[in-house]
Motif scaffolding. Structure first.
Motif, PDB file in Angstrom:
ATOM      1  N   PRO A 317      33.075  12.327 -10.382  1.00  0.00           N
ATOM      2  CA  PRO A 317      34.356  11.934 -11.022  1.00  0.00           C
ATOM      3  C   PRO A 317      35.440  11.539 -10.031  1.00  0.00           C
ATOM      4  N   GLU A 318      35.560  12.303  -8.931  1.00  0.00           N
ATOM      5  CA  GLU A 318      36.631  11.988  -7.972  1.00  0.00           C
ATOM      6  C   GLU A 318      36.351  10.669  -7.229  1.00  0.00           C
ATOM      7  N   VAL A 319      35.046  10.385  -7.014  1.00  0.00           N
ATOM      8  CA  VAL A 319      34.677   9.123  -6.361  1.00  0.00           C
ATOM      9  C   VAL A 319      34.936   7.948  -7.310  1.00  0.00           C
ATOM     10  N   LEU A 320      34.601   8.146  -8.571  1.00  0.00           N
ATOM     11  CA  LEU A 320      34.831   7.103  -9.577  1.00  0.00           C
ATOM     12  C   LEU A 320      36.321   6.826  -9.716  1.00  0.00           C
ATOM     13  N   HIS A 321      37.151   7.886  -9.658  1.00  0.00           N
ATOM     14  CA  HIS A 321      38.598   7.688  -9.757  1.00  0.00           C
ATOM     15  C   HIS A 321      39.113   6.890  -8.558  1.00  0.00           C
ATOM     16  N   ALA A 322      38.604   7.227  -7.372  1.00  0.00           N
ATOM     17  CA  ALA A 322      38.996   6.472  -6.176  1.00  0.00           C
ATOM     18  C   ALA A 322      38.594   5.006  -6.312  1.00  0.00           C
ATOM     19  N   LEU A 323      37.406   4.777  -6.890  1.00  0.00           N
ATOM     20  CA  LEU A 323      36.922   3.409  -7.083  1.00  0.00           C
ATOM     21  C   LEU A 323      37.839   2.635  -8.033  1.00  0.00           C
ATOM     22  N   GLU A 347      48.823  13.885  -6.620  1.00  0.00           N
ATOM     23  CA  GLU A 347      47.462  14.376  -6.800  1.00  0.00           C
ATOM     24  C   GLU A 347      46.476  13.254  -7.091  1.00  0.00           C
ATOM     25  N   SER A 348      46.874  12.270  -7.907  1.00  0.00           N
ATOM     26  CA  SER A 348      45.931  11.229  -8.323  1.00  0.00           C
ATOM     27  C   SER A 348      45.532  10.302  -7.184  1.00  0.00           C
ATOM     28  N   PHE A 349      46.271  10.342  -6.038  1.00  0.00           N
ATOM     29  CA  PHE A 349      45.937   9.466  -4.909  1.00  0.00           C
ATOM     30  C   PHE A 349      45.134  10.191  -3.826  1.00  0.00           C
ATOM     31  N   GLN A 350      45.056  11.493  -3.903  1.00  0.00           N
ATOM     32  CA  GLN A 350      44.417  12.253  -2.833  1.00  0.00           C
ATOM     33  C   GLN A 350      42.894  12.114  -2.900  1.00  0.00           C
ATOM     34  N   GLY A 351      42.304  12.023  -1.692  1.00  0.00           N
ATOM     35  CA  GLY A 351      40.847  11.967  -1.600  1.00  0.00           C
ATOM     36  C   GLY A 351      40.273  10.570  -1.636  1.00  0.00           C
ATOM     37  N   ILE A 352      41.115   9.539  -1.626  1.00  0.00           N
ATOM     38  CA  ILE A 352      40.579   8.176  -1.674  1.00  0.00           C
ATOM     39  C   ILE A 352      39.787   7.869  -0.411  1.00  0.00           C
ATOM     40  N   SER A 353      40.370   8.170   0.748  1.00  0.00           N
ATOM     41  CA  SER A 353      39.704   7.838   2.020  1.00  0.00           C
ATOM     42  C   SER A 353      38.343   8.502   2.143  1.00  0.00           C
ATOM     43  N   SER A 354      38.262   9.765   1.688  1.00  0.00           N
ATOM     44  CA  SER A 354      36.993  10.488   1.822  1.00  0.00           C
ATOM     45  C   SER A 354      35.901   9.907   0.935  1.00  0.00           C
ATOM     46  N   LEU A 356      35.491   6.651   0.457  1.00  0.00           N
ATOM     47  CA  LEU A 356      35.140   5.290   0.887  1.00  0.00           C
ATOM     48  C   LEU A 356      33.740   5.203   1.477  1.00  0.00           C
ATOM     49  N   GLN A 357      33.381   6.160   2.339  1.00  0.00           N
ATOM     50  CA  GLN A 357      32.098   6.070   3.009  1.00  0.00           C
ATOM     51  C   GLN A 357      30.941   6.135   2.018  1.00  0.00           C
ATOM     52  N   HIS A 358      31.086   7.010   1.014  1.00  0.00           N
ATOM     53  CA  HIS A 358      30.029   7.101   0.002  1.00  0.00           C
ATOM     54  C   HIS A 358      29.912   5.787  -0.772  1.00  0.00           C
ATOM     55  N   LEU A 359      31.049   5.194  -1.112  1.00  0.00           N
ATOM     56  CA  LEU A 359      31.034   3.923  -1.840  1.00  0.00           C
ATOM     57  C   LEU A 359      30.425   2.811  -0.985  1.00  0.00           C
ATOM     58  N   ALA A 360      30.647   2.892   0.329  1.00  0.00           N
ATOM     59  CA  ALA A 360      30.042   1.913   1.229  1.00  0.00           C
ATOM     60  C   ALA A 360      28.534   2.139   1.335  1.00  0.00           C
ATOM     61  N   ASP A 361      28.133   3.418   1.364  1.00  0.00           N
ATOM     62  CA  ASP A 361      26.705   3.743   1.493  1.00  0.00           C
ATOM     63  C   ASP A 361      25.889   3.239   0.300  1.00  0.00           C
ATOM     64  N   VAL A 362      26.505   3.268  -0.884  1.00  0.00           N
ATOM     65  CA  VAL A 362      25.762   2.822  -2.073  1.00  0.00           C
ATOM     66  C   VAL A 362      25.964   1.328  -2.339  1.00  0.00           C
ATOM     67  N   GLY A 363      26.626   0.620  -1.403  1.00  0.00           N
ATOM     68  CA  GLY A 363      26.703  -0.838  -1.490  1.00  0.00           C
ATOM     69  C   GLY A 363      27.766  -1.373  -2.425  1.00  0.00           C
ATOM     70  N   ILE A 364      28.754  -0.545  -2.786  1.00  0.00           N
ATOM     71  CA  ILE A 364      29.805  -1.020  -3.695  1.00  0.00           C
ATOM     72  C   ILE A 364      30.944  -1.670  -2.923  1.00  0.00           C
ATOM     73  N   ILE A 365      31.265  -1.119  -1.745  1.00  0.00           N
ATOM     74  CA  ILE A 365      32.343  -1.695  -0.930  1.00  0.00           C
ATOM     75  C   ILE A 365      31.853  -1.891   0.497  1.00  0.00           C
TER      76      ILE A 365
END
Length: 860
Positions: A317-323, A347-354, A356-365
């Protein structure tokens, strides 16, 4: 491979297909190959929803070429260093200093290429009057200069379907035409990519492509990508897995069936199979293998969109929110902006940077070069559209307010609304990102939320944010983009704000937005919008605040050839301002009396005093009045109005009475000198006032008024006092300045006079029309009336030389002879064109010794 007949034509390649069909990948690989062969290759991409910034995309594309040259200059390869230095010298010789400083607004990397320019103030030679035509002039000459060198060039633009009409015309019309006119046009390749399911009917790209095919100016190659075949996908899998094709044949067949050959879908599907170990490396076989039972039972979505969306359900959920936050920031975003959001206590902006790497690993960004961008715009689109509209607007508003808080624009927020957001944050943590860029991003976010989603009491604040961004963009001459922000600002204040503004709080917000929009629309020659904005100001604002709007409206009417309307409106204005204008056309006695009165008043000023006064600048009110006078005078000249002398005398009187001169004053004084010669045969007085006009021009900035003043001075006054060859050269230089500034009407008139004088001086006839066809093509596109006059010069020289260079080809069949032009001129009461046709007939008859015929043309 091209045949002999097409060897000197520019290459224009268009790759079309559905989103994700592999267009970008194909062109990228071609570019990489050509780059290794010594080509200069640069590419850019338009973005959905950012059509208003299309000009910025083209400028970024050309600036990338300059950046390559800078890297070559600073490199260690001798031939690259030599080439880049030669390009720098070519640019310096192709542009004067004022043009080069203007070009730097569009291509800032030039200051790193040409020595000495990094200390030059980036200013326009016409300051804030730079228009879309000057952009055309600058970028086309820049490309032409590069083509004079010995390296071929490839330019690519992706997602061309999202460019605005003006930019499509700039690229496929102006830039390609300018390349076509060069001897080395075959060393230039343009590649455009677009989604064919979004380009049809009256889409500007569809119509421009049709025109380009028919023009014959380019070798047009069209490459439709309908999807990968089974063989293509099998080859791709075999290459990536490094196994023989026969082993992956059945796997390729399954993937092709499940994806219908959609390349993006196929790649995403194969990547998902690797992630869940359906495809794995078998240590015993020492190669990749796959679990056939999983492959056979693989369930896929109905299409690429559904497949993309299905992958998001597997995210935390937190990764999807960052996305989702990333999708609100667009296809790409500066990493610094993301870090700024992540560092907040919201609160809604925290954790975006963390995330990013997962989103890059799965080929989304992808994360590279300080940018975070989606691997494909389809992914960004489906993330963005995949959550509720209200949630999107809420996120946009939160992001916009937070980023806006980091700029001085926060001071505009009021009361409780201000206290709601981020009180613990200061503006001292934005050193990495310019405040201007941050405010632009913040304003975009607020605009995406929309007026209806913000508190009514704060809408004027966000209108002010749009005004601020619009002014910055206007100052950088990106008028199309500036117009977008002015429009957005107007949408926040609503139609009733005029009443509130002038009757309640007395602010300038509404007036500034409408006036900014009118100026921006005028600069890109969007006449209908100019009329809307200026008429809104004229109807609603106090009279003293409407003069700038009147000036803009008059300029727009002039470009549309509505001279009588300008005169009618102008005279009404002058009468409101208590300036006496006769209700009936003046007689010759009235004109002579007015001239005598003005001469007596003007005689109080010696030429030295005149020079001193010219250094005094008028305030805005008087400056606008002067421009208004000038616009009415130009219209009066265009229709041979009997009021022209009176307007000229009144303008001279006004300048002297108020003790200031501007560029438009030079036109008035030049006209004043001309009427002394034409009406009184007083050549000494004519020369006297001409000298004052010349002194004014030395101390004022070049503008279209400069072009008109020079045309009058060298075409009607100074030719009596200087050698004719010098007058012809001065008029030709006036033509070049007029073309640069977009004043085609005066430019063509100056060229006509220059040609006539050169003919009398026995100039080589071939030299008179050299390179004239390419110039006429530019003119006909922006002002067909001027093109008609330009053609007459070429026709005259053709007849004198006994040749036919077919100058009427520029009209695409609308006119094919001088008789056609005469019929059109008579129908539209175009006195200027009629007189020019008769003059050329007279000139030709006189030249051939047919004096009786020449005399009859003179009577006509």
């Amino acid at each position: 491979e091209r045949g002999v007949n097409t060897a000197q034509r520019v290459e224009a390649v268009f790759v079309s297909g559905r989103g994700g069909s592999g267009k970008s990948h194909l062109v990228q690989k071609c570019g990489e190959f050509l780059s290794k062969q010594g080509w200069l290759v640069a590419g850019e991409k338009f973005q959905r929803g950012l059509e208003h910034n299309s000009q910025g995309v083209v400028c970024s594309l050309l600036d990338k070429l300059v950046k390559q040259l800078v890297r070559m200059k600073n490199g260690s390869v001798h031939k690259d260093v030599e080439y880049s230095n030669n390009v720098a010298k070519m640019l310096e010789s192709s542009f004067d200093s004022s043009s080069l400083s203007s070009l730097m607004w569009y291509l800032p990397s030039i200051q790193n290429l040409i020595e000495g320019t990094n200390s030059v103030k980036r200013t326009s030679f016409v300051e804030t009057n730079l228009t879309h035509w000057q952009l055309v002039f600058l970028v086309t000459r820049f490309v032409q200069s590069l083509l004079k060198m010995d390296r071929p060039i490839m330019l690519t633009l992706d997602d061309f379907q999202w460019a605005d009409a003006l930019t499509i015309d700039l690229v496929l019309g102006d830039i390609l035409s300018s390349v076509f006119d060069q001897k080395k046009s075959d060393r230039f390749m343009f590649v455009g990519m677009y989604r064919d399911d979004e380009v049809f009917g009256e889409h500007p790209l569809s119509m421009k492509l049709s025109n380009l095919r028919q023009s014959g100016n380019a070798n047009v190659t069209e490459i439709p990508l309908d999807g990968f075949s089974k063989r293509d996908i099998t080859d791709m899998i075999a290459t990536e897995l490094k196994v023989p094709r026969r082993i992956v044949s059945e796997l390729g067949d399954v993937v092709h069936k499940k994806t219908s050959g959609h390349i993006l879908y196929a790649v995403k599907l194969l990547n998902s199979m690797v992630r869940d170990s359906t495809i794995y490396f078998d240590l015993k076989l020492c190669r990749f293998d796959w679990r056939w039972d999983k492959v056979c039972t693989l369930k896929t979505a109905d299409g690429v969109a559904d497949f993309i969306v299905s992958t998001f359900s597997k995210l935390e959920p937190e990764v999807l929110h960052a996305l989702r936050i990333l999708s609100c920031l667009g296809f790409q975003c500066d990493f610094d902006v993301i870090e700024l959001l992540d560092s907040s206590s919201v609160e809604s902006f925290q954790g975006i940077s963390s995330a990013l790497q997962h989103l890059a690993d799965v080929g989304i960004i992808e994360i590279a070069g300080g940018l975070v961008e989606f691997t494909h715009d389809l992914i960004q689109q489906h993330v963005y559209e995949g959550f509720e509209l209200e949630q999107r607007k809420k996120l946009h508003l939160q992001i916009g307010l937070f980023l806006g808080w980091k700029t001085s624009a926060v001071n505009l927020l009021e009361g409780d609304f201000k206290k709601k957001m981020y009180l613990s944050h200061s503006t001292n943590d934005i050193s990495v990102i310019s405040e201007r860029s941050l405010l632009c991003i913040a304003t975009d976010q607020i605009n995406h939320a929309g007026p209806e989603f913000v508190e009514a009491s704060q809408r004027n604040v966000f209108a002010a944010w749009n005004l601020s961004v619009g002014k910055e963009l206007s100052a950088s001459f990106n008028f199309g983009c500036a117009l977008h922000y002015y429009d957005q600002g107007i949408s926040f204040i609503g139609k009733d704000f005029w009443i509130i503004e002038f009757l309640v709080d007395g602010t300038q917000l509404c007036l500034d937005l409408y006036q900014g929009a009118a100026e921006a629309a005028s600069s890109i020659r969007h006449d209908s919008k100019v009329a809307y904005y200026t008429n809104s100001i004229i109807r609603n604002a106090p009279f003293e605040s409407t003069l700038p709007a009147w000036v803009i409206l008059m300029s727009s009417l002039e470009s549309s050839g509505k001279h009588f309307e300008i005169i009618e409106k102008g005279f009404n204005l002058m009468r409101i301002m208590k300036i006496e204008i006769p209700t009936t056309p003046p007689s010759i006695m009235d004109i002579m009396e007015s001239m005598t009165k003005t001469t007596i008043f003007a005689s109080r000023y010696g030429i030295n005093q005149g020079v001193g006064i010219s250094q005094k600048r008028p305030d805005k009110q008087n400056r606008n009045l002067l421009r208004l006078f000038d616009a009415i005078t130009v219209a009066a000249y265009s229709v041979s109005s009997p009021y022209l002398p009176l307007l000229t005398f009144e303008m001279v009187y006004y300048c002297l009475q108020n003790e200031f001169f501007e560029t438009e004053s030079a036109v008035a004084f030049a006209g004043f000198g001309y009427f002394h010669i034409a009406l009184k045969q007083d050549y000494e007085k004519g020369k006297y006032w001409a000298k004052i006009a010349l002194e004014i021009l030395k101390q004022t900035r070049p503008s279209s008024a400069t072009v008109r003043a020079r045309w009058m001075l060298y075409g009607h006054i100074m030719l009596w006092f200087i050698p004719l060859k010098e007058a012809a050269r001065k008029l030709f230089a006036t033509n070049q300045l007029g073309m640069k500034l977009g004043d085609f009407k005066t430019a063509v008139s100056a060229l006509t006079l220059s040609t006539n004088i050169a003919l009398l001086e026995g100039e080589n006839l071939l030299l008179l029309t050299r390179d004239r066809f390419s110039e006429m093509k530019k003119v006909v596109k922006y002002n067909i009336e001027c093109a008609k006059l330009a053609v007459l010069d070429v026709v005259l020289v053709d007849e004198l030389r006994g040749e036919n260079t077919n100058p009427f080809a520029i009209f695409d069949g609308k006119f094919s002879s001088v008789d056609d032009l005469m019929m059109d001129a008579v129908t539209n009461k175009n006195i200027n064109l009629i007189s020019n046709i008769y003059f050329r007939r007279l000139f030709l008859a006189f030249w051939e010794g047919n004096y009786d015929i020449a005399e009859s043309h003179l009577r006509d």
